[in-house]
Write a protein that holds these residues in place. Structure first.
Motif, mmCIF file in Angstrom:
data_model
loop_
_atom_site.group_PDB
_atom_site.id
_atom_site.type_symbol
_atom_site.label_atom_id
_atom_site.label_comp_id
_atom_site.label_asym_id
_atom_site.label_seq_id
_atom_site.Cartn_x
_atom_site.Cartn_y
_atom_site.Cartn_z
ATOM 1 N N MET A 12 0.840 -1.155 -0.046
ATOM 2 C CA MET A 12 -0.081 0.140 -0.164
ATOM 3 C C MET A 12 0.675 1.193 0.071
ATOM 4 S SD MET A 12 -2.809 1.048 2.890
ATOM 5 C CE MET A 12 -4.568 0.745 1.975
ATOM 6 N N LYS A 13 0.485 2.151 -0.905
ATOM 7 C CA LYS A 13 1.493 3.434 -0.706
ATOM 8 C C LYS A 13 1.018 4.040 0.411
ATOM 9 C CE LYS A 13 0.791 5.773 -4.660
ATOM 10 N NZ LYS A 13 0.312 6.476 -5.522
ATOM 11 N N PRO A 14 2.181 5.175 0.873
ATOM 12 C CA PRO A 14 1.876 5.977 2.066
ATOM 13 C C PRO A 14 0.770 6.995 1.677
ATOM 14 C CG PRO A 14 4.201 5.755 1.469
ATOM 15 C CD PRO A 14 3.420 4.947 0.514
ATOM 16 N N VAL A 15 -0.073 7.496 2.820
ATOM 17 C CA VAL A 15 -1.130 8.303 2.524
ATOM 18 C C VAL A 15 -0.566 9.775 2.834
ATOM 19 C CG1 VAL A 15 -3.336 9.066 2.904
ATOM 20 C CG2 VAL A 15 -2.868 6.574 2.826
ATOM 21 N N SER A 16 -0.525 10.640 1.953
ATOM 22 C CA SER A 16 -0.147 12.012 2.351
ATOM 23 C C SER A 16 -1.420 12.818 2.971
ATOM 24 C CB SER A 16 -0.084 12.784 1.088
ATOM 25 O OG SER A 16 0.312 14.269 1.177
ATOM 26 N N HIS A 17 -1.118 13.345 4.180
ATOM 27 C CA HIS A 17 -2.253 14.050 5.166
ATOM 28 C C HIS A 17 -1.931 15.497 4.659
ATOM 29 C CE1 HIS A 17 -2.910 10.391 7.567
ATOM 30 N NE2 HIS A 17 -1.517 10.282 7.313
ATOM 31 N N ALA A 18 -3.225 16.137 4.567
ATOM 32 C CA ALA A 18 -3.115 17.519 4.507
ATOM 33 C C ALA A 18 -3.289 18.278 5.857
ATOM 34 C CB ALA A 18 -4.065 18.098 3.447
ATOM 35 N N ILE A 19 -2.618 19.216 6.028
ATOM 36 C CA ILE A 19 -2.874 20.075 7.402
ATOM 37 C C ILE A 19 -3.794 21.232 7.258
ATOM 38 C CG2 ILE A 19 -1.373 21.272 8.995
ATOM 39 C CD1 ILE A 19 -0.551 18.370 8.945
ATOM 40 N N ALA A 20 -4.648 21.392 7.922
ATOM 41 C CA ALA A 20 -5.369 22.417 8.194
ATOM 42 C C ALA A 20 -5.567 23.211 9.276
ATOM 43 C CB ALA A 20 -6.776 21.997 7.540
ATOM 44 N N GLY A 21 -4.416 23.158 10.093
ATOM 45 C CA GLY A 21 -4.350 23.839 11.258
ATOM 46 C C GLY A 21 -3.138 24.510 11.682
ATOM 47 N N ALA A 22 -3.220 25.276 12.910
ATOM 48 C CA ALA A 22 -2.071 25.891 13.210
ATOM 49 C C ALA A 22 -2.200 26.169 14.736
ATOM 50 C CB ALA A 22 -2.069 27.274 12.297
ATOM 51 N N LEU A 23 -0.841 26.792 15.096
ATOM 52 C CA LEU A 23 -0.777 26.883 16.251
ATOM 53 C C LEU A 23 -1.827 28.003 16.771
ATOM 54 C CD1 LEU A 23 0.936 26.199 18.966
ATOM 55 C CD2 LEU A 23 2.645 27.939 18.434
ATOM 56 N N ALA A 24 -2.463 27.933 17.893
ATOM 57 C CA ALA A 24 -3.573 28.644 18.343
ATOM 58 C C ALA A 24 -3.741 28.508 19.835
ATOM 59 C CB ALA A 24 -4.730 28.814 17.452
ATOM 60 N N GLY A 25 -3.715 29.872 20.504
ATOM 61 C CA GLY A 25 -4.337 29.725 21.657
ATOM 62 C C GLY A 25 -3.384 28.861 22.807
ATOM 63 N N ALA A 26 -3.786 27.990 23.379
ATOM 64 C CA ALA A 26 -3.157 27.159 24.355
ATOM 65 C C ALA A 26 -2.561 25.817 23.560
ATOM 66 C CB ALA A 26 -4.054 26.574 25.514
ATOM 67 N N MET A 30 -4.243 20.418 14.587
ATOM 68 C CA MET A 30 -4.279 19.852 13.068
ATOM 69 C C MET A 30 -5.302 19.019 12.647
ATOM 70 S SD MET A 30 -0.207 19.656 12.565
ATOM 71 C CE MET A 30 0.490 19.300 14.519
ATOM 72 N N THR A 31 -5.755 19.084 11.577
ATOM 73 C CA THR A 31 -6.949 18.318 10.935
ATOM 74 C C THR A 31 -6.403 17.596 9.808
ATOM 75 O OG1 THR A 31 -8.592 19.799 11.818
ATOM 76 C CG2 THR A 31 -9.233 18.136 10.307
ATOM 77 N N LEU A 32 -6.316 16.418 9.650
ATOM 78 C CA LEU A 32 -5.809 15.897 8.573
ATOM 79 C C LEU A 32 -6.910 15.098 7.768
ATOM 80 C CD1 LEU A 32 -3.352 13.527 10.871
ATOM 81 C CD2 LEU A 32 -2.960 15.805 9.708
ATOM 82 N N ALA A 33 -6.510 14.963 6.333
ATOM 83 C CA ALA A 33 -7.480 14.450 5.445
ATOM 84 C C ALA A 33 -7.579 12.735 5.818
ATOM 85 C CB ALA A 33 -6.937 14.589 4.125
ATOM 86 N N ALA A 34 -8.616 12.076 5.873
ATOM 87 C CA ALA A 34 -8.678 10.805 6.100
ATOM 88 C C ALA A 34 -8.308 9.852 5.018
ATOM 89 C CB ALA A 34 -10.188 10.430 6.502
ATOM 90 N N GLY A 58 -7.712 9.323 13.684
ATOM 91 C CA GLY A 58 -6.485 9.736 12.937
ATOM 92 C C GLY A 58 -6.521 10.907 12.119
ATOM 93 N N ASN A 59 -7.773 11.554 12.182
ATOM 94 C CA ASN A 59 -8.070 12.675 11.373
ATOM 95 C C ASN A 59 -7.694 14.045 12.094
ATOM 96 O OD1 ASN A 59 -9.339 11.315 9.261
ATOM 97 N ND2 ASN A 59 -11.122 11.128 10.446
ATOM 98 N N HIS A 60 -7.364 13.807 13.203
ATOM 99 C CA HIS A 60 -6.973 15.226 14.210
ATOM 100 C C HIS A 60 -5.854 14.974 15.193
ATOM 101 C CE1 HIS A 60 -8.023 19.105 15.884
ATOM 102 N NE2 HIS A 60 -7.897 18.620 17.007
ATOM 103 N N VAL A 61 -4.882 15.869 15.113
ATOM 104 C CA VAL A 61 -3.795 15.767 16.060
ATOM 105 C C VAL A 61 -3.810 16.848 16.821
ATOM 106 C CG1 VAL A 61 -1.339 15.908 16.439
ATOM 107 C CG2 VAL A 61 -2.369 14.438 14.405
ATOM 108 N N SER A 62 -3.995 16.828 18.165
ATOM 109 C CA SER A 62 -3.912 17.809 19.185
ATOM 110 C C SER A 62 -2.637 17.979 19.910
ATOM 111 C CB SER A 62 -5.081 17.720 20.178
ATOM 112 O OG SER A 62 -6.427 17.804 19.690
ATOM 113 N N VAL A 63 -2.016 19.035 19.938
ATOM 114 C CA VAL A 63 -0.960 19.346 20.663
ATOM 115 C C VAL A 63 -1.202 20.374 21.706
ATOM 116 C CG1 VAL A 63 1.533 19.835 20.316
ATOM 117 C CG2 VAL A 63 0.399 18.514 18.539
ATOM 118 N N TYR A 64 -0.723 20.133 23.274
ATOM 119 C CA TYR A 64 -0.989 21.040 24.277
ATOM 120 C C TYR A 64 -0.012 20.748 25.236
ATOM 121 C CZ TYR A 64 -3.850 16.863 25.790
ATOM 122 O OH TYR A 64 -4.294 15.647 26.016
ATOM 123 N N GLY A 65 0.190 21.752 26.133
ATOM 124 C CA GLY A 65 0.991 21.671 27.077
ATOM 125 C C GLY A 65 1.956 22.759 27.177
ATOM 126 N N ALA A 66 2.806 23.073 28.078
ATOM 127 C CA ALA A 66 3.924 24.067 28.403
ATOM 128 C C ALA A 66 4.702 24.427 27.010
ATOM 129 C CB ALA A 66 4.459 24.079 29.690
#
Length: 127
Positions: A1-15, A19-23, A94-102
């Motif tokens: 199976m070929k690797p799937v390319s994910h599209a990013i539609a998010g950015a660093l914001a607030g806390a 990032m939202t990824l294409a499924a 796997g459609n969303h990646v949340s990143v938080y913390g100090a």
């Protein structure tokens, strides 16, 4: 199976960083686990094992079976049972990646965001 390319539609914001990824076409659980595994391997290689000074005081702690979905923690080396300084959480099948913390709002936030976006899109390099 070929690797799937994910599209990013998010950015660093607030806390944190959101990032939202294409499924891709395969099962959501596999997608979440595979993405978290790939991100974890890159975090381990590029930030921890490389002894990068920005992350030298942290250790890497993957949690592949966390209740909301797989996640990767960076916790203080001197207090490994304390609150994580960075949480990278793969949710929504796997459609969303949340990143938080100090660290997500620290002076390293831009680099963290750029590295994660590159790795989510299939890149493997370290910055």
């Amino acid at each position: 199976m070929k690797p799937v390319s994910h599209a990013i539609a998010g950015a660093l914001a607030g806390a944190g960083l959101a990032m939202t990824l294409a499924a891709p076409a395969h099962a959501a659980d596999d997608r979440s686990y595979n993405l978290a595994t790939r991100l974890g391997a890159s975090i381990e290689k590029c930030w921890i094992a490389s002894k990068d000074p920005a992350f030298a005081s942290y250790i890497y702690s993957p949690e592949p079976n966390a209740s909301k979905g797989p996640r990767i923690l960076l916790v203080p080396r001197k207090a490994p049972t304390g609150a994580p300084a960075l949480v990278v959480e793969v949710v929504d099948g796997g459609n969303h990646v949340s990143v938080y913390g100090a660290l997500a709002t620290s002076t390293h936030a831009g680099r963290i965001s750029a590295d994660l976006k590159r790795w989510i899109n299939g890149g493997e390099g370290c910055s």
